[in-house]
Design an enzyme around this catalytic site. Structure first.
Site, PDB file in Angstrom:
ATOM      1  CG  HIS A 157      29.725 -20.328 -21.149  1.00 12.31           C
ATOM      2  ND1 HIS A 157      29.192 -20.787 -20.038  1.00 12.31           N
ATOM      3  CD2 HIS A 157      30.709 -21.507 -21.301  1.00 12.31           C
ATOM      4  CE1 HIS A 157      29.586 -21.773 -19.292  1.00 12.31           C
ATOM      5  NE2 HIS A 157      30.744 -22.096 -20.348  1.00 12.31           N
ATOM      6  CB  SER A 278      11.467  -1.527 -39.847  1.00 11.59           C
ATOM      7  OG  SER A 278      11.024  -0.445 -39.472  1.00 11.59           O
ATOM      8  CE  LYS A 284      14.955  -3.206 -37.638  1.00 10.85           C
ATOM      9  NZ  LYS A 284      15.615  -3.787 -36.469  1.00 10.85           N
ATOM     10  CD  GLU A 291      12.506 -11.431 -35.448  1.00  8.06           C
ATOM     11  OE1 GLU A 291      12.708 -10.847 -34.325  1.00  8.06           O
ATOM     12  OE2 GLU A 291      12.102 -11.176 -36.654  1.00  8.06           O
ATOM     13  CE1 TYR A 318     -15.008 -38.360 -23.752  1.00  8.26           C
ATOM     14  CE2 TYR A 318     -16.923 -38.053 -22.474  1.00  8.26           C
ATOM     15  CZ  TYR A 318     -15.841 -37.468 -23.570  1.00  8.26           C
ATOM     16  OH  TYR A 318     -16.387 -36.467 -24.030  1.00  8.26           O
TER      17      TYR A 318
END
Ligand code: ARG
Length: 464
Positions: A157, A278, A284, A291, A318
Site C-alpha cells: 500500500h 527545468s 531541479k 517518466e 480479408y
C-alpha cells in the site's frame, strides 16, 4: 498515372483523394526487404513446380534483387498511386523486365503476400526484442549481485512494511522480464507460420508446393486454412499483448525510480546524463527517462486496443480494414525496443543510497511482525501476539519512539516473555536474514535466486 495491376475492369481513374486515403506506402515501405525475399522464394517454388520456367524464374529473381538494391540505395521512386509496397515492387519489376514480370503474381494474392511480409518482419523483431530483454535481465541480475549489502523498506500500500534486500526488490523485476522473454518466445511459435499459397482466400488451382516455399523462407510450418490465413491477425494481437504486459513492468519500475529519486525517498540518484533540468527552477533534476517510459506505456496499450478494435466483428476473410494493422504494430515494436535499450543503458548507472535506505528501515515499525514472531517462538499464539504488539506500537507512537527504542522494562509491560535478546531480533539485517523461506528476502535465499536466474538466462541465450 501509373498502370494499376487491378484496373482491368475500371473505366474511371481513381480519385486523387482516394488514392491518398487508401495508400499505405508511407507505412508499409519498411517491409520491402521481406517482400522481395518472399517474392524470390515464390518464384523459385513456381519454377520447381513447373508453373513458370527456370529461365523466367532466374530473370525474375535477378530483377527483384536489383529492386532491393535500388530501395537500399535510396533511388527507388515511391508514389501514392501505387498503394502499397507490394504493388510498388511489382510495378517496378514490370518497368524493368517487361512481360515476364507479370508471371510473378501467379498463384498469389496480396492478401497472402502481406500476411507473409508481416510475419517475416515480426519474427525478426520478436527475436530482437527477446534478445534485448535478455540483455536487460542480465543487467538487473548484475545490479542485484553487486548490491547484496543494501537493505531498504519493502512496501505494501506504499506504506513501509518489512525490510528487504534491495537485491530482492530488483530480482522481482528480473522475474517479470524473464516471464516476458518466455511470453515472446511462445508468441513466436504462432508468428512463425507460412501463409503464402492461401492466395486471395480459397487457395489456388495451380499445383504449388507450399512446403517448399516454407523451407526456402525458413518457416517450420505452413498455415492450415486459407480463409483463416488471410484474415488472421491473432499473431499481431498476441505480440501487442505481450508488449503491453512488458510495458506494464517498465511502467512499474519507472514509477519506483521516479519515487525513489525524489527528495522524499532519496534512495537513488539517476545520473545527470539521464535527467534534465527545468527552464525556470534551477534546483531541479528531473527523472525524464523513467517518466517517459512510463508515459510511452500508453502508446503501446493504445496500439493493442486499436488492433483489437480493427479486428473485432470483421467477417471472413480479408478486409481492407486490416491494412490498419501496420502503424500500431510498428509503433509498438519501435517504442518497446527504445524503452528496453534506454533501460539497458541507464540501469548500471543508477547510484543507490545505502544509508538513506537503511535509515528508512528504522522508522515506521517495520519490525512489528518480528516482535510478534518472537512471541510466537516463546509459545504465544500468533493472533494474541499480533494484538499485543499492536498495543506496543500504539504506546511507542504515543511516546514518539520506535519499538527498538523502548527499554526492556517498557517492553516487558506488554509481555514478560520478552527478553534482552529481542534487540537483536529487531535489527534490520537480522530481520532480513531470518526470512529464509523459499523465495524470501534472506541474503542466502536471494543469492540462490541470482544463481538460478543466471542459469535460466544462459539457457535462454542458447535458444534465441
Ligand atoms: N496493403 C494491403 C494491406 O496491408 C495489402 C493487401 C491488399 N489486398 C487487397 N485485396 N486490397 O492489407
Amino acid at each position: 498515372m501509373s498502370q494499376k495491376p487491378w484496373d482491368g475492369r475500371f473505366s474511371e481513374k481513381t480519385d486523387k483523394g482516394v488514392e491518398a486515403f487508401t495508400s499505405s506506402i508511407d507505412v508499409d515501405k519498411r517491409l520491402y526487404a521481406y517482400d522481395v525475399e518472399g517474392s524470390i522464394a515464390h518464384c523459385r517454388m513456381l519454377a520447381r513446380a513447373g508453373i513458370i520456367s527456370e529461365a523466367e524464374s532466374a530473370e525474375l529473381v535477378k530483377g527483384l534483387r536489383a529492386i532491393l538494391k535500388e530501395i537500399e540505395q535510396g533511388v527507388f521512386q515511391f508514389d501514392d498511386s501505387l498503394e502499397d509496397i507490394h504493388m510498388h515492387i511489382e510495378a517496378r519489376l514490370a518497368q524493368n523486365l517487361g512481360r515476364v514480370a507479370q508471371k510473378l503474381h501467379t498463384a498469389r494474392s496480396r492478401n497472402d503476400q502481406v500476411a507473409l511480409d508481416v510475419r517475416m518482419y515480426l519474427r525478426d523483431e520478436t527475436t530482437v526484442v527477446t534478445r534485448l530483454l535478455l540483455q536487460l535481465s542480465k543487467e538487473i541480475v548484475t545490479l542485484a549481485k553487486s548490491h547484496l549489502d543494501m537493505v531498504m523498506p519493502g512496501y505494501t500500500h506504499l506504506q513501509r512494511a518489512q525490510p528487504v534486500l534491495l537485491s530482492h526488490h530488483l530480482m522481482a523485476y528480473y522475474e517479470m522480464f524473464f516471464r516476458d522473454i518466455e511470453r515472446f518466445q511462445d508468441c513466436l511459435k504462432r508468428i512463425n507460420v507460412m501463409p503464402l499459397g492461401s492466395a486471395a482466400l480459397a487457395g489456388t488451382t495451380y499445383p504449388i508446393d507450399r512446403e517448399y516455399t516454407a523451407k526456402l523462407l525458413n518457416f517450420p510450418m505452413v498455415s492450415v486454412n486459407s480463409m483463416d490465413t488471410v484474415s488472421d491477425r491473432d499473431f499481431i494481437l498476441e505480440f501487442l499483448a505481450c508488449a503491453s504486459i512488458c510495458m506494464v513492468h517498465f511502467s512499474r519500475i519507472s514509477e519506483e525510480l521516479v519515487l525513489w529519486s525524489s527528495s522524499e525517498f532519496g534512495f537513488v540518484e539517476i545520473p545527470d546524463a539521464f535527467s534534465t533540468g527545468s527552464s525556470i527552477m534551477p534546483q531541479k533534476k528531473n527523472p525524464d527517462v523513467p517518466e517517459l517510459v512510463r508515459g510511452k506505456t500508453g502508446r503501446v496499450f493504445g496500439n493493442l486496443m486499436a488492433m483489437l478494435t480493427v479486428m473485432k466483428g470483421l467477417p471472413l476473410a480479408y478486409n481492407r480494414d486490416m491494412q490498419e494493422d501496420k502503424a500500431p504494430l510498428f509503433d509498438a515494436v519501435d517504442t518497446l525496443k527504445a524503452c528496453i535499450r534506454i533501460y539497458i543503458e541507464m540501469l548500471p548507472r543508477l547510484r543507490f543510497k545505502k544509508e538513506a535506505m537503511f535509515r528508512a528501515t528504522r522508522t515506521g515499525y517495520l519490525n512489528a511482525t518480528d516482535l510478534a514472531d518472537y512471541l510466537v517462538g516463546q509459545g504465544m499464539s500468533f493472533r494474541q501476539a499480533h494484538g499485543l504488539v499492536g498495543k506496543a506500537v500504539a504506546y511507542a507512537l504515543s511516546t514518539g519512539k520506535e519499538l527498538h527504542d523502548l527499554s526492556l522494562a517498557e517492553l516487558k509491560n506488554f509481555s514478560s516473555l520478552i527478553k534482552k535478546d529481542i534487540y537483536q531480533i529487531l535489527a534490520t539485517e537480522r530481520m532480513v536474514d531470518r526470512r529464509t523461506s523459499a523465495g524470501g528476502t534472506a541474503t542466502v535465499t536471494v543469492k540462490k535466486a541470482i544463481i538460478r536466474a543466471e542459469k535460466h538466462l544462459s539457457r535462454v541465450k542458447d535458444a534465441i
